[in-house]
Design a protein around this motif. Sequence first.
Motif, PDB file in Angstrom:
ATOM      1  N   LYS A   1       0.879   2.161  -9.827  1.00  0.00           N
ATOM      2  CA  LYS A   1       2.053   2.156  -8.931  1.00  0.00           C
ATOM      3  C   LYS A   1       2.826   3.465  -9.040  1.00  0.00           C
ATOM      4  O   LYS A   1       3.355   3.977  -8.047  1.00  0.00           O
ATOM      5  CB  LYS A   1       2.971   0.972  -9.282  1.00  0.00           C
ATOM      6  CG  LYS A   1       2.506  -0.343  -8.705  1.00  0.00           C
ATOM      7  CD  LYS A   1       3.714  -1.182  -8.272  1.00  0.00           C
ATOM      8  CE  LYS A   1       3.297  -2.313  -7.351  1.00  0.00           C
ATOM      9  NZ  LYS A   1       2.713  -3.454  -8.054  1.00  0.00           N
ATOM     10  N   PHE A   2       2.915   3.995 -10.246  1.00  0.00           N
ATOM     11  CA  PHE A   2       3.620   5.263 -10.444  1.00  0.00           C
ATOM     12  C   PHE A   2       2.875   6.385  -9.713  1.00  0.00           C
ATOM     13  O   PHE A   2       3.490   7.189  -8.998  1.00  0.00           O
ATOM     14  CB  PHE A   2       3.741   5.579 -11.936  1.00  0.00           C
ATOM     15  CG  PHE A   2       4.630   6.753 -12.241  1.00  0.00           C
ATOM     16  CD1 PHE A   2       5.988   6.568 -12.512  1.00  0.00           C
ATOM     17  CD2 PHE A   2       4.123   8.046 -12.255  1.00  0.00           C
ATOM     18  CE1 PHE A   2       6.811   7.653 -12.783  1.00  0.00           C
ATOM     19  CE2 PHE A   2       4.947   9.136 -12.521  1.00  0.00           C
ATOM     20  CZ  PHE A   2       6.289   8.945 -12.791  1.00  0.00           C
TER      21      PHE A   2
ATOM     22  N   GLN B   1       0.893   6.097  -7.188  1.00  0.00           N
ATOM     23  CA  GLN B   1       1.078   5.901  -5.739  1.00  0.00           C
ATOM     24  C   GLN B   1       2.456   6.392  -5.298  1.00  0.00           C
ATOM     25  O   GLN B   1       2.597   7.021  -4.248  1.00  0.00           O
ATOM     26  CB  GLN B   1       0.923   4.421  -5.389  1.00  0.00           C
ATOM     27  CG  GLN B   1      -0.526   3.945  -5.469  1.00  0.00           C
ATOM     28  CD  GLN B   1      -0.659   2.427  -5.325  1.00  0.00           C
ATOM     29  OE1 GLN B   1       0.321   1.690  -5.453  1.00  0.00           O
ATOM     30  NE2 GLN B   1      -1.876   1.964  -5.075  1.00  0.00           N
ATOM     31  N   ALA B   2       3.469   6.117  -6.111  1.00  0.00           N
ATOM     32  CA  ALA B   2       4.841   6.489  -5.730  1.00  0.00           C
ATOM     33  C   ALA B   2       5.016   8.004  -5.652  1.00  0.00           C
ATOM     34  O   ALA B   2       5.760   8.504  -4.818  1.00  0.00           O
ATOM     35  CB  ALA B   2       5.847   5.896  -6.718  1.00  0.00           C
ATOM     36  N   ILE B   3       4.330   8.733  -6.525  1.00  0.00           N
ATOM     37  CA  ILE B   3       4.458  10.195  -6.462  1.00  0.00           C
ATOM     38  C   ILE B   3       3.449  10.805  -5.487  1.00  0.00           C
ATOM     39  O   ILE B   3       3.425  12.009  -5.284  1.00  0.00           O
ATOM     40  CB  ILE B   3       4.339  10.849  -7.873  1.00  0.00           C
ATOM     41  CG1 ILE B   3       2.951  10.646  -8.487  1.00  0.00           C
ATOM     42  CG2 ILE B   3       5.432  10.290  -8.806  1.00  0.00           C
ATOM     43  CD1 ILE B   3       2.736  11.399  -9.799  1.00  0.00           C
ATOM     44  N   GLY B   4       2.624   9.940  -4.884  1.00  0.00           N
ATOM     45  CA  GLY B   4       1.664  10.414  -3.891  1.00  0.00           C
ATOM     46  C   GLY B   4       0.499  11.168  -4.502  1.00  0.00           C
ATOM     47  O   GLY B   4      -0.032  12.104  -3.920  1.00  0.00           O
TER      48      GLY B   4
ATOM     49  N   SER C   1       9.221   6.521 -16.784  1.00  0.00           N
ATOM     50  CA  SER C   1       9.408   5.079 -16.549  1.00  0.00           C
ATOM     51  C   SER C   1      10.260   4.435 -17.634  1.00  0.00           C
ATOM     52  O   SER C   1      10.765   3.335 -17.439  1.00  0.00           O
ATOM     53  CB  SER C   1       8.076   4.335 -16.549  1.00  0.00           C
ATOM     54  OG  SER C   1       7.157   4.941 -15.716  1.00  0.00           O
TER      55      SER C   1
ATOM     56  N   LYS D   1       3.875  18.688  -0.027  1.00  0.00           N
ATOM     57  CA  LYS D   1       4.427  17.332  -0.104  1.00  0.00           C
ATOM     58  C   LYS D   1       5.433  17.136   1.022  1.00  0.00           C
ATOM     59  O   LYS D   1       6.220  18.043   1.321  1.00  0.00           O
ATOM     60  CB  LYS D   1       5.128  17.137  -1.452  1.00  0.00           C
ATOM     61  CG  LYS D   1       4.164  17.057  -2.629  1.00  0.00           C
ATOM     62  CD  LYS D   1       3.429  15.729  -2.617  1.00  0.00           C
ATOM     63  CE  LYS D   1       2.642  15.485  -3.883  1.00  0.00           C
ATOM     64  NZ  LYS D   1       1.984  14.172  -3.855  1.00  0.00           N
TER      65      LYS D   1
ATOM     66  N   GLN E   1       9.562   7.166   0.267  1.00  0.00           N
ATOM     67  CA  GLN E   1       8.947   7.566  -1.004  1.00  0.00           C
ATOM     68  C   GLN E   1       9.988   7.559  -2.136  1.00  0.00           C
ATOM     69  O   GLN E   1       9.672   7.196  -3.270  1.00  0.00           O
ATOM     70  CB  GLN E   1       8.309   8.965  -0.897  1.00  0.00           C
ATOM     71  CG  GLN E   1       7.649   9.367  -2.221  1.00  0.00           C
ATOM     72  CD  GLN E   1       6.857  10.649  -2.171  1.00  0.00           C
ATOM     73  OE1 GLN E   1       7.182  11.560  -1.415  1.00  0.00           O
ATOM     74  NE2 GLN E   1       5.814  10.731  -2.977  1.00  0.00           N
TER      75      GLN E   1
ATOM     76  N   GLN F   1      10.281   4.104  -3.224  1.00  0.00           N
ATOM     77  CA  GLN F   1       9.053   3.754  -3.967  1.00  0.00           C
ATOM     78  C   GLN F   1       9.121   4.354  -5.378  1.00  0.00           C
ATOM     79  O   GLN F   1       8.788   3.696  -6.366  1.00  0.00           O
ATOM     80  CB  GLN F   1       7.855   4.315  -3.200  1.00  0.00           C
ATOM     81  CG  GLN F   1       6.547   3.629  -3.526  1.00  0.00           C
ATOM     82  CD  GLN F   1       5.384   4.216  -2.720  1.00  0.00           C
ATOM     83  OE1 GLN F   1       5.564   5.037  -1.819  1.00  0.00           O
ATOM     84  NE2 GLN F   1       4.185   3.775  -3.052  1.00  0.00           N
TER      85      GLN F   1
ATOM     86  N   SER G   1       9.699   4.179 -11.197  1.00  0.00           N
ATOM     87  CA  SER G   1      10.237   4.857 -12.387  1.00  0.00           C
ATOM     88  C   SER G   1      11.413   4.104 -12.991  1.00  0.00           C
ATOM     89  O   SER G   1      11.782   4.358 -14.137  1.00  0.00           O
ATOM     90  CB  SER G   1      10.700   6.267 -12.021  1.00  0.00           C
ATOM     91  OG  SER G   1      11.861   6.200 -11.200  1.00  0.00           O
TER      92      SER G   1
END
Lengths: 152, 146
Positions: A35-36, A38-41, A70, B21, B27, B30, B35
């Motif tokens: 998930k992390f 994915q969140a940062i792409g 996190s 980016k 985002q 997200q 985090s």
Amino acid sequence: MASPSTFLTEAMRQQAIGQESPPVCLEVEKGAIIKFAQAIGDGNPLFNDEAAARKTSYGGLIAPPTFLRSLGQIRPDLPFDIPLHRVLDGGSDWEYFQPVRPCDRITAVARITDLRERSGRLGLMLISTIVTTYRNQFDEVVATQTNTTIRY
Amino acid sequence: MAEQLYWEDVAEGMELPPLVKNPTTRQLVQYAGASGDFYEIHYALEYARGNGLEGVILHGALKNAFLGQLMTDWMGPQGALKRLSCQYRGMDLPGRPITGKGTVTRKYQQDGQFLVDCAIWLENAQGEKTTPGTATAALPSRSVGG
């Protein structure tokens, strides 16, 4: 509320340096790593795909470099009240010693190593240097993060 | 899996492949969830403006993550990031593209490791380096059968 022009005395500075946070723990779940990522792409298979990651020298999925955020940016309490209530992150300097893997149990402790004040665009600013040490369940240091926190 | 970069392939002055980016408010939400950083300046417009900001801004740590990706994409799966450092000099807002860039500043061996230091940064569409930093990577070497 107008900011004071100076706040920090040398005695306060010395009192703050060395202050430590209570330990903060995180059980690293594979799903949280993905998930992390994915969140940062970041689609890197090392952080997203167990089967592909197994074929690398890491032997399995690992966490991306800043995943340890996190646990939050841990900020030890200052041993005095301050009239500055807004917080900005000034930057981080990470050193890495071991990869972070699923099922790791990470314990982090943050320590204030410097405190100074400066006047800038935002008025009076109190700038803390905080070193966070992250250890795994084998008591190995996996990473340290030296963070600059700005209160204004 | 990305191609593997070897230490021998690197030269001082070499540029890293840029990482583009296009962060969105979505985002940022997200990233807040992933985090655990739910500070409202990153997704609540009125709150951000009440803090004197032009709008919601990117988490510094998200920009830190972009610079991490710049390095790990380049290093390939056998590389190991040893150090990653950045400073948040300028704010970046969602809806505005930012590009991660870097150059190799030093190539050397130390304690049996094959290392490269890089100057890295994020720059906005105006070419301003909002997030300058440095990084050190350990790469596999062809000389040791990597």
